[in-house]
Scaffold this motif. Structure first.
Motif, short mmCIF file in Angstrom:
data_model
loop_
_atom_site.label_atom_id
_atom_site.label_comp_id
_atom_site.label_asym_id
_atom_site.label_seq_id
_atom_site.Cartn_x
_atom_site.Cartn_y
_atom_site.Cartn_z
N LYS A 1 0.75 -1.01 0.01
CA LYS A 1 0.04 -0.04 -0.13
C LYS A 1 0.73 1.27 0.05
CE LYS A 1 -3.55 -2.41 2.44
NZ LYS A 1 -2.74 -3.71 2.40
N TYR A 2 1.04 1.88 -1.23
CA TYR A 2 1.83 3.00 -0.99
C TYR A 2 1.22 3.91 -2.08
CZ TYR A 2 3.38 1.09 -5.89
OH TYR A 2 3.76 0.92 -7.18
N GLU A 3 1.69 5.32 -2.02
CA GLU A 3 1.23 6.46 -2.85
C GLU A 3 2.11 6.61 -4.28
OE1 GLU A 3 -0.11 11.02 -3.04
OE2 GLU A 3 0.63 10.25 -1.08
N HIS A 4 1.52 6.29 -5.38
CA HIS A 4 2.19 6.29 -6.75
C HIS A 4 1.86 7.58 -7.09
CE1 HIS A 4 3.15 5.13 -10.93
NE2 HIS A 4 3.54 4.20 -10.38
N VAL A 5 2.54 8.33 -8.06
CA VAL A 5 2.48 9.59 -8.68
C VAL A 5 0.99 9.69 -9.20
CG1 VAL A 5 3.70 9.14 -10.69
CG2 VAL A 5 3.58 11.49 -9.89
N ASN A 6 0.82 8.28 -10.00
CA ASN A 6 -0.29 8.25 -10.77
C ASN A 6 -1.60 8.26 -9.90
OD1 ASN A 6 0.57 7.94 -13.35
ND2 ASN A 6 0.79 5.73 -13.35
N ASP A 7 -1.59 7.91 -8.70
CA ASP A 7 -2.74 8.20 -7.85
C ASP A 7 -3.24 9.67 -8.00
OD1 ASP A 7 -2.77 5.47 -7.00
OD2 ASP A 7 -1.41 6.12 -5.36
N ARG A 8 -2.18 10.60 -7.86
CA ARG A 8 -2.75 12.17 -8.17
C ARG A 8 -2.82 12.42 -9.74
NH1 ARG A 8 -0.05 16.61 -5.78
NH2 ARG A 8 -2.17 17.26 -5.99
N VAL A 9 -1.79 12.14 -10.54
CA VAL A 9 -1.89 12.59 -12.00
C VAL A 9 -3.10 11.85 -12.77
CG1 VAL A 9 -0.78 12.51 -14.17
CG2 VAL A 9 0.46 12.80 -12.16
N GLN A 10 -3.53 10.63 -12.54
CA GLN A 10 -4.49 10.12 -13.12
C GLN A 10 -5.94 10.21 -12.30
OE1 GLN A 10 -3.04 7.53 -16.34
NE2 GLN A 10 -4.15 6.25 -14.79
N TYR A 11 -5.87 10.38 -10.94
CA TYR A 11 -7.12 10.31 -10.31
C TYR A 11 -7.58 11.56 -9.39
CZ TYR A 11 -6.54 5.56 -11.73
OH TYR A 11 -6.45 4.36 -12.29
N ASP A 12 -6.64 12.19 -9.16
CA ASP A 12 -6.85 13.56 -8.09
C ASP A 12 -7.32 14.66 -8.95
OD1 ASP A 12 -6.91 15.50 -6.51
OD2 ASP A 12 -4.97 15.43 -5.63
N PRO A 13 -8.59 14.99 -8.70
CA PRO A 13 -9.17 15.91 -9.72
C PRO A 13 -8.73 17.34 -9.54
CG PRO A 13 -10.85 15.32 -7.89
CD PRO A 13 -9.55 14.55 -8.14
N SER A 14 -7.90 17.70 -8.29
CA SER A 14 -7.37 19.05 -8.12
C SER A 14 -5.79 19.28 -8.70
CB SER A 14 -7.52 19.22 -6.62
OG SER A 14 -6.43 18.28 -6.03
N TRP A 15 -5.59 18.04 -9.36
CA TRP A 15 -4.15 18.03 -9.67
C TRP A 15 -3.83 18.80 -11.02
CZ3 TRP A 15 -1.38 16.08 -13.86
CH2 TRP A 15 -0.01 16.42 -13.79
N PHE A 16 -2.99 19.71 -11.25
CA PHE A 16 -2.60 20.45 -12.21
C PHE A 16 -3.59 21.41 -12.75
CE2 PHE A 16 0.95 20.58 -14.54
CZ PHE A 16 0.75 21.11 -16.17
N LEU A 17 -4.87 21.61 -11.79
CA LEU A 17 -5.67 22.85 -12.26
C LEU A 17 -5.07 24.30 -12.07
CD1 LEU A 17 -9.04 21.56 -10.75
CD2 LEU A 17 -8.35 21.72 -13.29
N PRO A 18 -5.16 25.11 -12.67
CA PRO A 18 -4.56 26.58 -12.57
C PRO A 18 -5.05 26.78 -10.91
CG PRO A 18 -5.91 26.51 -14.55
CD PRO A 18 -6.29 25.21 -13.89
N LYS A 19 -4.18 27.62 -10.58
CA LYS A 19 -4.21 28.18 -8.98
C LYS A 19 -5.52 29.19 -9.21
CE LYS A 19 -1.10 25.75 -6.88
NZ LYS A 19 -1.30 24.75 -7.72
N ALA A 20 -6.33 29.37 -8.21
CA ALA A 20 -7.24 30.31 -8.26
C ALA A 20 -6.74 31.75 -8.11
CB ALA A 20 -8.36 29.93 -7.06
#
Ligand code: ADP
Length: 200
Positions: free
Chosen positions: A181-200
């Motif tokens: 059980k570990y965090e992989h970069v794809n957990d964010r890049v593929q599934y985290d809806p807030s990843w890489f959105l422009p900052k408000a």
């Protein structure tokens, strides 16, 4: 984290190991953005293969129907009439094959991973598997040759067919502590809806 994450059990069979395709096969799953959570080389015991390929009526019928459909589609006679003897012979062949040499067992995770992996693996018969798939690119074995030689198809790889099958198969090859059980970069890049959105 993606709440719909699923798991698939993959085996690289003795022909895949012997032909030096371990790296290529793993690379294809990595390239698709899937997450590796367990991997080991194991020389299977009879009990492992027996549990993995359970000789059920459903399995024997499915194996028989799939091969018959291929022969029917090509207008070739299918000389076998009994799915039980046909399925049993294939199971026995798989047993001899898988206990003969080391294999690679793996568990991969991802959204819809079972069907994604089956898509990458391709059709059971390498000769019919489309280019771009593992079996289509890396093997050309066919039912007629395998059956004439009384052996299972050398199609390099096993991949779970359903989510339930995956969960059952994982217990054959891995204990709970072996599933990382570990965090992989794809957990964010593929599934985290807030990843890489422009900052408000
Ligand atoms: P898959 O591996 O594509 O899920 P099956 O579960 O139907 O296929 O069959 C398990 C394995 O048994 C196959 O990967 C192949 O190695 C072997 N096999 C299946 N059907 C046949 C057949 N008709 N003749 C020879 N070998 C077969």
């Amino acid at each position: 984290m993606n709440p719909n994450v699923q798991r698939s059990l993959i085996l690289i069979k003795p022909d895949g190991v012997q032909r030096g395709h371990i790296g290529d096969i793993i690379g294809r799953f990595e390239r698709a953005g899937l997450k590796l959570v367990a991997i080991k080389m194991v020389h299977p015991a009879v009990e492992d293969v027996d549990k993995h390929y359970a000789l059920t009526e459903e399995w024997m019928l499915a194996v028989y129907e799939k091969a018959k459909a291929k022969h029917d589609a090509e207008g070739k006679p299918f000389p076998h009439v009994d799915h039980v003897s046909y399925g049993t012979a294939i199971k026995n062949g798989l047993m001899d094959f898988l206990v003969s040499a080391p294999i690679i067992a793996m568990v991969w995770e991802g959204e819809g991973v079972v069907s994604i992996v089956r898509k990458l693996v391709g059709a059971t018969e390498p000769a019919s598997a489309v280019p771009g798939t593992i079996r289509g690119d890396l093997s050309h074995d066919n039912y007629a040759l395998a059956n004439a030689q009384n052996r299972p198809l050398r199609n390099l790889i096993h991949a779970s067919g359903t989510n339930d099958e995956a969960e059952q198969e994982i217990t054959v090859w891995f204990t709970d502590v072996e599933l990382q059980k570990y965090e992989h970069v794809n957990d964010r890049v593929q599934y985290d809806p807030s990843w890489f959105l422009p900052k408000a």
